[in-house]
Design a protein around this motif. Structure first.
Motif, short mmCIF file in Angstrom:
data_model
loop_
_atom_site.label_atom_id
_atom_site.label_comp_id
_atom_site.label_asym_id
_atom_site.label_seq_id
_atom_site.Cartn_x
_atom_site.Cartn_y
_atom_site.Cartn_z
N ASP A 5 45.07 46.86 44.21
CA ASP A 5 44.53 47.90 44.30
C ASP A 5 44.68 48.41 45.52
OD1 ASP A 5 42.62 45.66 42.60
OD2 ASP A 5 41.16 44.94 44.49
N CYS A 30 43.74 42.77 37.07
CA CYS A 30 42.17 43.57 37.57
C CYS A 30 41.64 44.08 36.85
CB CYS A 30 43.75 44.81 37.63
SG CYS A 30 43.56 46.50 38.63
N TYR A 31 42.50 45.29 36.46
CA TYR A 31 41.18 46.04 35.17
C TYR A 31 39.86 44.84 34.21
CZ TYR A 31 39.06 50.23 32.52
OH TYR A 31 38.05 51.24 32.03
N GLU A 69 48.98 40.79 41.24
CA GLU A 69 49.47 41.65 39.98
C GLU A 69 51.11 42.20 40.31
OE1 GLU A 69 47.54 45.19 37.37
OE2 GLU A 69 46.88 45.31 39.26
N HIS A 110 35.28 46.16 43.83
CA HIS A 110 36.21 44.93 42.31
C HIS A 110 35.99 44.42 42.99
CE1 HIS A 110 39.98 44.76 40.56
NE2 HIS A 110 39.09 44.47 39.67
N ARG A 165 41.10 34.79 43.90
CA ARG A 165 41.20 36.74 43.31
C ARG A 165 42.54 37.05 44.73
NH1 ARG A 165 39.95 42.13 45.20
NH2 ARG A 165 40.01 43.01 43.51
N THR A 177 45.44 41.07 41.07
CA THR A 177 45.31 42.59 40.68
C THR A 177 45.89 43.70 41.93
OG1 THR A 177 43.79 43.84 41.60
CG2 THR A 177 43.33 42.37 42.33
N ALA A 220 45.11 40.26 45.51
CA ALA A 220 45.08 41.29 45.79
C ALA A 220 46.37 41.91 47.12
CB ALA A 220 44.02 42.05 46.21
#
Length: 539
Positions: free
Chosen positions: A436, A410-411, A274, A448, A465, A434, A467
């Motif tokens: 985090d 993310c969310y 993100e 998460h 994923r 994301t 991050a």
């Protein structure tokens, strides 16, 4: 009264211990509500006054303990606005969920006054599901503590989420707790042996049948071979430094370097986190943007390669084209800001997805115009309230080879039905991007990650994923974490995943359980109100 307080606190502590990311204690979810139910029964059977008020207050106490201990990390994400200011702001997510939970219990008490225990307990489950669905759909949404999420660390137990989604887990937890409560009250009240035996049999069946089916499904599930090579990058850039201290071009150099270090000629997607492109990018002029050209240059050696990356973008309009558009300094010019996922390939084709499930307060102003007067307050506190626009529906990116991927920012990864809609549209795997790092090294990042396993089971899709600071991972269609990175490490990982085009029952029908529960909850509320009106008329 002291005993009832202790029962409420005990429930809160049991539910906290059972919650992710704590391993090996998930079974406590099946008993966590029993002390709370006993406490409410004690008050209902007592001769004290203001029973509804006492039930509301004591249930709120237990739920506040549970929620605050599980999501304490919310405070970390707000520390940048100052520790003194962060405390009262943190109380909103800490308290709002417990207030709604306590309201469901208060409605149970009100229903109990006009009907029997069994029907009221059924109503309690419906009221609870109604609260969870409300907390998923309204402007103050925060479905982090939806009960069904509690099985995220024990995903082998809930393979049937491919039929029910997380709300099936909510119902399962409540059924087991209620049956244990009824067994206890049956003993305490001297109910017949036949009734107690039937309750014990129901408890055993309700526990064993779903668990047995799930374990069977877990051990027999086979993925259909359809491989695609994916690289996930974790640049490990301090989120507080990435906006101001490290030039965006240098950040992209870090990403291209770690991606290229493990990329293969057949790699089809490089997934970056993100806001990996942290400078504002004008979507209308994307093809001349230096960061876009930098990424395309990297892709020259990967014939079928795509970079799926997060970015901060904006659009300019000659008129107020959207409700969220704001005026610029130029006359008759407006703009929207977006938290965006971009898909960049070797061709001139660029695909955009704008984050839709925005964080209340931080990325969007709850209830829009009604609370617009609060914008200066949040801005003074250092927030960005109302500064992001979104898109109304989920999106799917398609590669040149026709692979469909669901970009999740993310969310958004805690909305099962929203992700299922993308899968229904053609997504063959899920990419979660994301950052985090705002939460620091707390259980928030672990929760998460664990919740992402539920999306894999619901849709039977691989989850890739990325991050920024960790934890990045690959999750297979059974919900197993096949690879994961460490926290706060610069690295990249790759995996041959299996694409899937089959649609699960949940993908086809979505959150049918909470919708049915909401209808029944409304019927229960109407019964409560109707009885109250009749009593007033008699007076």
């Amino acid at each position: 009264m002291k005993k009832n307080i202790l029962l409420s606190i005990f429930s809160g502590l049991l539910l906290w211990i059972a919650w992710p990311p704590t391993p090996y204690t998930t079974f406590l979810l099946f008993v966590g509500f029993v002390p709370m139910l006993i406490m409410m029964e004690n008050i209902i059977q007592s001769h004290v006054g203001k029973k509804g008020k006492k039930i509301f207050g004591l249930t709120f106490l237990g739920f506040f303990i549970w929620n605050t201990l599980c999501i304490y990390w919310v405070y970390n994400s707000l520390k940048m606005i100052g520790p003194i200011t962060a405390i009262p702001i943190s109380l909103i997510p800490y308290s709002l969920g417990p207030l709604l939970m306590a309201t469901a219990c208060w409605l149970y008490y009100r229903l109990r006054r006009i009907t029997n225990r069994g029907l009221s307990l059924f109503g309690l489950v419906c009221f609870w599901i109604g609260y969870e669905y409300l907390h998923q759909t309204w402007d103050l949404n925060f479905p982090w503590m939806t009960l069904g999420n509690g099985f995220a660390v024990s995903h082998q137990w809930i393979q049937w989420y491919e039929y029910t989604g997380v709300y099936g887990g909510t119902v399962w937890i409540w059924i087991i707790n209620i049956l244990l409560f009824l067994i206890y009250t049956g003993l305490r009240e001297g109910k017949s042996k036949a009734l107690r035996l039937s309750l014990i049999v129901a408890f055993v069946l309700a526990l064993i049948l779903p668990l047995s089916y799930s374990l069977y499904r877990y051990h027999t599930y086979q993925e259909q071979p359809n491989p695609s090579n994916i690289v996930v990058a974790q640049p490990n850039i301090d989120p507080y430094a990435k906006v101001s201290d490290i030039p965006t071009g240098k950040q992209i150099n870090i990403l291209t370097h770690i991606s290229d270090s493990i990329g293969q000629p057949n790699t089809e997607f490089f997934i970056w986190p993100e806001t990996a492109i942290s400078d504002q990018v004008n979507e209308n002029r994307i093809h001349s943007n230096n960061y876009f050209l930098q990424i395309q240059h990297f892709l020259n050696k990967y014939k079928n390669g795509n970079v799926l990356t997060g970015a901060e973008t904006f659009k300019l309009y000659d008129t107020r084209a959207t409700k969220t558009a704001s005026p610029t300094d130029q006359p008759n010019q407006f703009y929207d800001n977006f938290n965006t996922a971009l898909n960049i390939e070797n061709s001139a084709e660029v695909q955009f997805y704008h984050k839709s499930k925005l964080v209340p307060g931080a990325e969007s102003m709850p209830f829009g115009d009604a609370l617009s007067f609060m914008k200066p307050v949040f801005e003074h506190l250092g927030g960005a309230t109302g500064s992001y626009a979104g898109q109304p529906e989920p999106g799917v990116f398609y590669s040149q080879g026709g692979i469909g991927v669901d970009p999740v920012i993310c969310y958004e990864s805690i909305w099962g039905e929203y992700i299922a809609e993308s899968v229904h549209k053609g997504a063959q795997f899920i990419a979660i991007i994301t950052n985090d790092g705002w939460w620091e090294n707390t259980s928030g990042k672990d929760q998460h990650l664990d919740y992402a396993k539920l999306r894999a089971i619901e849709t039977r899709r691989w989850v890739c994923r990325s991050a920024n600071t960790g934890i990045s991972a690959f999750i297979n269609q059974r919900g197993d974490i096949v690879q994961r990175t460490k926290w706060w490490v610069k690295t990249a990982i790759k995996q041959d995943i299996n694409l899937n085009s089959d649609l699960t029952f949940y993908v086809l029908y979505g959150d049918y359980i909470p919708r049915a529960g909401c209808v029944l909850a409304v019927i229960g509320i109407i019964l409560i109100l109707g009885t109250g009106i009749k009593r007033i008329k008699k007076i």
